[in-house]
Motif scaffolding. Structure first.
Motif, PDB file in Angstrom:
ATOM      1  N   PHE A 140      36.040  47.825  43.614  1.00  0.00           N
ATOM      2  CA  PHE A 140      36.590  46.283  43.400  1.00  0.00           C
ATOM      3  C   PHE A 140      36.165  46.374  41.906  1.00  0.00           C
ATOM      4  O   PHE A 140      34.713  46.670  41.181  1.00  0.00           O
ATOM      5  CB  PHE A 140      35.121  45.552  43.880  1.00  0.00           C
ATOM      6  CG  PHE A 140      35.442  45.841  45.446  1.00  0.00           C
ATOM      7  CD1 PHE A 140      36.487  44.314  46.216  1.00  0.00           C
ATOM      8  CD2 PHE A 140      34.844  46.328  46.637  1.00  0.00           C
ATOM      9  CE1 PHE A 140      36.894  44.930  47.585  1.00  0.00           C
ATOM     10  CE2 PHE A 140      35.330  46.645  47.793  1.00  0.00           C
ATOM     11  CZ  PHE A 140      36.272  45.436  48.800  1.00  0.00           C
ATOM     12  N   ASP A 141      36.484  45.171  41.401  1.00  0.00           N
ATOM     13  CA  ASP A 141      35.382  45.035  39.797  1.00  0.00           C
ATOM     14  C   ASP A 141      34.268  44.005  40.128  1.00  0.00           C
ATOM     15  O   ASP A 141      34.298  43.567  41.277  1.00  0.00           O
ATOM     16  CB  ASP A 141      36.148  43.906  39.291  1.00  0.00           C
ATOM     17  CG  ASP A 141      36.552  42.516  39.639  1.00  0.00           C
ATOM     18  OD1 ASP A 141      36.330  41.868  41.087  1.00  0.00           O
ATOM     19  OD2 ASP A 141      37.044  41.432  39.130  1.00  0.00           O
ATOM     20  N   ARG A 142      33.228  43.581  38.785  1.00  0.00           N
ATOM     21  CA  ARG A 142      32.156  42.922  38.970  1.00  0.00           C
ATOM     22  C   ARG A 142      31.666  41.418  40.134  1.00  0.00           C
ATOM     23  O   ARG A 142      31.326  41.676  40.847  1.00  0.00           O
ATOM     24  CB  ARG A 142      31.487  42.846  37.627  1.00  0.00           C
ATOM     25  CG  ARG A 142      30.454  42.351  37.904  1.00  0.00           C
ATOM     26  CD  ARG A 142      29.975  41.984  36.880  1.00  0.00           C
ATOM     27  NE  ARG A 142      30.658  40.753  35.805  1.00  0.00           N
ATOM     28  CZ  ARG A 142      30.154  39.327  35.951  1.00  0.00           C
ATOM     29  NH1 ARG A 142      29.911  39.278  36.439  1.00  0.00           N
ATOM     30  NH2 ARG A 142      31.137  38.890  35.525  1.00  0.00           N
ATOM     31  N   ALA A 190      32.646  42.920  30.504  1.00  0.00           N
ATOM     32  CA  ALA A 190      31.344  43.264  31.872  1.00  0.00           C
ATOM     33  C   ALA A 190      31.954  43.254  32.799  1.00  0.00           C
ATOM     34  O   ALA A 190      31.240  43.620  33.980  1.00  0.00           O
ATOM     35  CB  ALA A 190      30.952  41.832  31.832  1.00  0.00           C
ATOM     36  N   ASN A 191      33.330  42.692  33.499  1.00  0.00           N
ATOM     37  CA  ASN A 191      33.670  42.564  34.964  1.00  0.00           C
ATOM     38  C   ASN A 191      34.461  43.974  34.936  1.00  0.00           C
ATOM     39  O   ASN A 191      35.001  44.052  36.889  1.00  0.00           O
ATOM     40  CB  ASN A 191      35.467  41.381  34.961  1.00  0.00           C
ATOM     41  CG  ASN A 191      34.122  40.147  35.266  1.00  0.00           C
ATOM     42  OD1 ASN A 191      33.128  39.628  35.073  1.00  0.00           O
ATOM     43  ND2 ASN A 191      35.347  39.018  34.828  1.00  0.00           N
ATOM     44  N   ALA A 192      34.887  45.124  34.233  1.00  0.00           N
ATOM     45  CA  ALA A 192      35.023  46.414  34.745  1.00  0.00           C
ATOM     46  C   ALA A 192      33.819  47.317  34.761  1.00  0.00           C
ATOM     47  O   ALA A 192      33.295  48.727  34.778  1.00  0.00           O
ATOM     48  CB  ALA A 192      35.873  47.217  33.885  1.00  0.00           C
ATOM     49  N   ASP A 193      32.676  46.906  35.416  1.00  0.00           N
ATOM     50  CA  ASP A 193      31.636  47.401  36.036  1.00  0.00           C
ATOM     51  C   ASP A 193      32.120  47.160  38.014  1.00  0.00           C
ATOM     52  O   ASP A 193      32.600  45.988  38.377  1.00  0.00           O
ATOM     53  CB  ASP A 193      30.534  45.985  36.297  1.00  0.00           C
ATOM     54  CG  ASP A 193      29.155  46.888  37.058  1.00  0.00           C
ATOM     55  OD1 ASP A 193      29.385  48.269  37.374  1.00  0.00           O
ATOM     56  OD2 ASP A 193      28.134  46.025  36.783  1.00  0.00           O
ATOM     57  N   LEU A 194      32.520  48.395  38.150  1.00  0.00           N
ATOM     58  CA  LEU A 194      32.979  48.651  39.223  1.00  0.00           C
ATOM     59  C   LEU A 194      32.160  48.779  40.513  1.00  0.00           C
ATOM     60  O   LEU A 194      31.409  49.591  40.638  1.00  0.00           O
ATOM     61  CB  LEU A 194      34.475  49.560  39.394  1.00  0.00           C
ATOM     62  CG  LEU A 194      35.081  49.504  37.809  1.00  0.00           C
ATOM     63  CD1 LEU A 194      36.000  50.262  37.724  1.00  0.00           C
ATOM     64  CD2 LEU A 194      35.770  48.246  38.033  1.00  0.00           C
ATOM     65  N   ARG A 195      32.820  49.315  41.719  1.00  0.00           N
ATOM     66  CA  ARG A 195      31.821  49.524  43.266  1.00  0.00           C
ATOM     67  C   ARG A 195      32.615  49.813  43.559  1.00  0.00           C
ATOM     68  O   ARG A 195      34.428  49.697  44.154  1.00  0.00           O
ATOM     69  CB  ARG A 195      31.394  47.771  43.313  1.00  0.00           C
ATOM     70  CG  ARG A 195      30.443  48.207  45.204  1.00  0.00           C
ATOM     71  CD  ARG A 195      30.365  47.216  45.430  1.00  0.00           C
ATOM     72  NE  ARG A 195      30.500  47.499  47.125  1.00  0.00           N
ATOM     73  CZ  ARG A 195      30.293  46.972  48.049  1.00  0.00           C
ATOM     74  NH1 ARG A 195      30.147  45.226  47.917  1.00  0.00           N
ATOM     75  NH2 ARG A 195      29.509  46.466  48.840  1.00  0.00           N
ATOM     76  N   LEU A 196      32.295  50.960  44.444  1.00  0.00           N
ATOM     77  CA  LEU A 196      33.142  51.713  45.048  1.00  0.00           C
ATOM     78  C   LEU A 196      33.106  51.246  46.401  1.00  0.00           C
ATOM     79  O   LEU A 196      31.584  51.415  47.581  1.00  0.00           O
ATOM     80  CB  LEU A 196      32.768  53.692  45.297  1.00  0.00           C
ATOM     81  CG  LEU A 196      34.280  54.256  44.619  1.00  0.00           C
ATOM     82  CD1 LEU A 196      33.004  55.753  44.715  1.00  0.00           C
ATOM     83  CD2 LEU A 196      35.309  54.361  45.039  1.00  0.00           C
ATOM     84  N   ALA A 197      33.679  50.644  47.118  1.00  0.00           N
ATOM     85  CA  ALA A 197      33.979  50.613  49.036  1.00  0.00           C
ATOM     86  C   ALA A 197      33.209  51.324  49.768  1.00  0.00           C
ATOM     87  O   ALA A 197      32.533  51.467  50.748  1.00  0.00           O
ATOM     88  CB  ALA A 197      34.602  49.434  49.488  1.00  0.00           C
ATOM     89  N   ASP A 198      34.303  52.968  48.994  1.00  0.00           N
ATOM     90  CA  ASP A 198      33.009  53.450  50.191  1.00  0.00           C
ATOM     91  C   ASP A 198      31.697  54.291  49.597  1.00  0.00           C
ATOM     92  O   ASP A 198      31.808  55.004  50.300  1.00  0.00           O
ATOM     93  CB  ASP A 198      34.308  54.358  50.496  1.00  0.00           C
ATOM     94  CG  ASP A 198      34.592  55.038  48.596  1.00  0.00           C
ATOM     95  OD1 ASP A 198      34.299  56.709  48.831  1.00  0.00           O
ATOM     96  OD2 ASP A 198      35.045  54.575  48.293  1.00  0.00           O
TER      97      ASP A 198
END
Length: 304
Positions: A269-271, A241-249
């Protein structure tokens, strides 16, 4: 106006919107003390050498002083940096009175000539590392040597766990992936990058089940924000679940070089960290001014 003045002015404008000093601030309305966000950054320093005139981007002492001024104005708590020759080179721009540097242990002895615009110049070692603000405790984990795929010229990942005052622990991985496969899968370099991706995914999946939030940052040499990018799709699978990632850019167009519409330098970032992240910024050079590196610093903020 010289390049130092131009870039520092740009950085000051960014810092006016988001500062990341670890000094406490007081909320007058509630009379409570809060900690400022942790500021993390990444910068590919383009053949940062120990000695003046060395490497494929030979510099003068004044150039090093200008880069150090940029670093000081950026005022990040942790900087992932790429393409530095060694600790002595890093110390020329990351003031030891402010930062502790940690670099990959891979020897990576360079050989061959630069060619192109720098005939007669010799390659230098190109290593990955972190500059961590003094006063921030950290633990070093083993380098992610599997990213080298058995090739001493490919870079390891540098893995640290930082414990900044007033913040929960954060695990950070600095990377510099294979150059030349910026999108798609047809470039000659794509075969190597495609072998690095499962290694990186394995690190992400292991970190995702750990107790600490995490960030992967550095020069990915890949336009991850392009629609349906295969590398991003593979990494950002939400399993665990915490491998739901977000690109800062995400949603931001780079300004460093008008030839490029998407970043290859990323803060991911991770979740857990994504819910506390904000303030993505890119420090840029003025048009027509000398670039002290062929990359610009990118940064983001992370609340507790």
């Amino acid at each position: 106006m010289n390049i130092r003045t131009v870039l520092v002015a740009s950085l000051i404008a960014d810092l006016a919107a988001c500062t990341a000093s670890q000094a406490p601030i007081r909320n007058a309305a509630t009379d409570t003390v809060a900690t400022r966000p942790l500021k993390v950054a990444s910068w590919n320093l383009e053949f940062l050498a120990e000695k003046d005139g060395a490497g494929c981007e030979p510099r003068t002492d004044a150039d090093y002083a200008a880069i150090r001024e940029i670093v000081n104005t950026l005022d990040a708590d942790v900087v992932a940096f790429q393409k530095a020759e060694n600790e002595a080179a890093a110390a020329r721009v990351f003031d030891p009175s402010r930062y502790t540097t940690v670099m990959e242990k891979r020897p990576g002895a360079a050989s061959g000539s630069c060619g192109g615009k720098q005939p007669g110049q010799q390659f230098i070692r190109q290593a990955v590392g972190f500059a961590i603000r003094n006063g921030i405790a950290f633990d070093r984990n083993p380098d992610v040597t599997a990213l080298q795929l058995g090739n001493p010229q490919l870079r390891s990942g540098v893995d640290v766990r930082v414990r900044a005052p007033g913040h929960q622990p954060t695990r950070l991985l600095a990377v510099h992936l294979k150059y030349g496969c910026f999108q798609g899968d047809r470039a000659q370099a794509c075969g190597v990058l495609q072998q690095q991706v499962p290694v990186l995914e394995d690190w992400i999946d292991r970190a995702a089940v750990g107790s600490d939030r995490f960030i992967v940052l550095g020069d990915w040499n890949r336009r991850l924000a392009e629609p349906a990018d295969a590398v991003w799709t593979e990494l950002d699978d939400g399993n665990p679940a915490n491998a739901d990632l977000r690109l800062a850019d995400e949603g931001v167009t780079p300004r460093c070089d008008p030839r490029y519409r998407s970043f290859i330098d990323h803060i991911v970032f991770d979740r857990r960290a994504a819910g506390q992240a904000s303030g993505f910024a890119e420090a840029t050079y003025a048009p027509g001014q000398k670039h002290l590196s062929d990359h610009c610093p990118v940064s983001a903020l992370l609340a507790d």
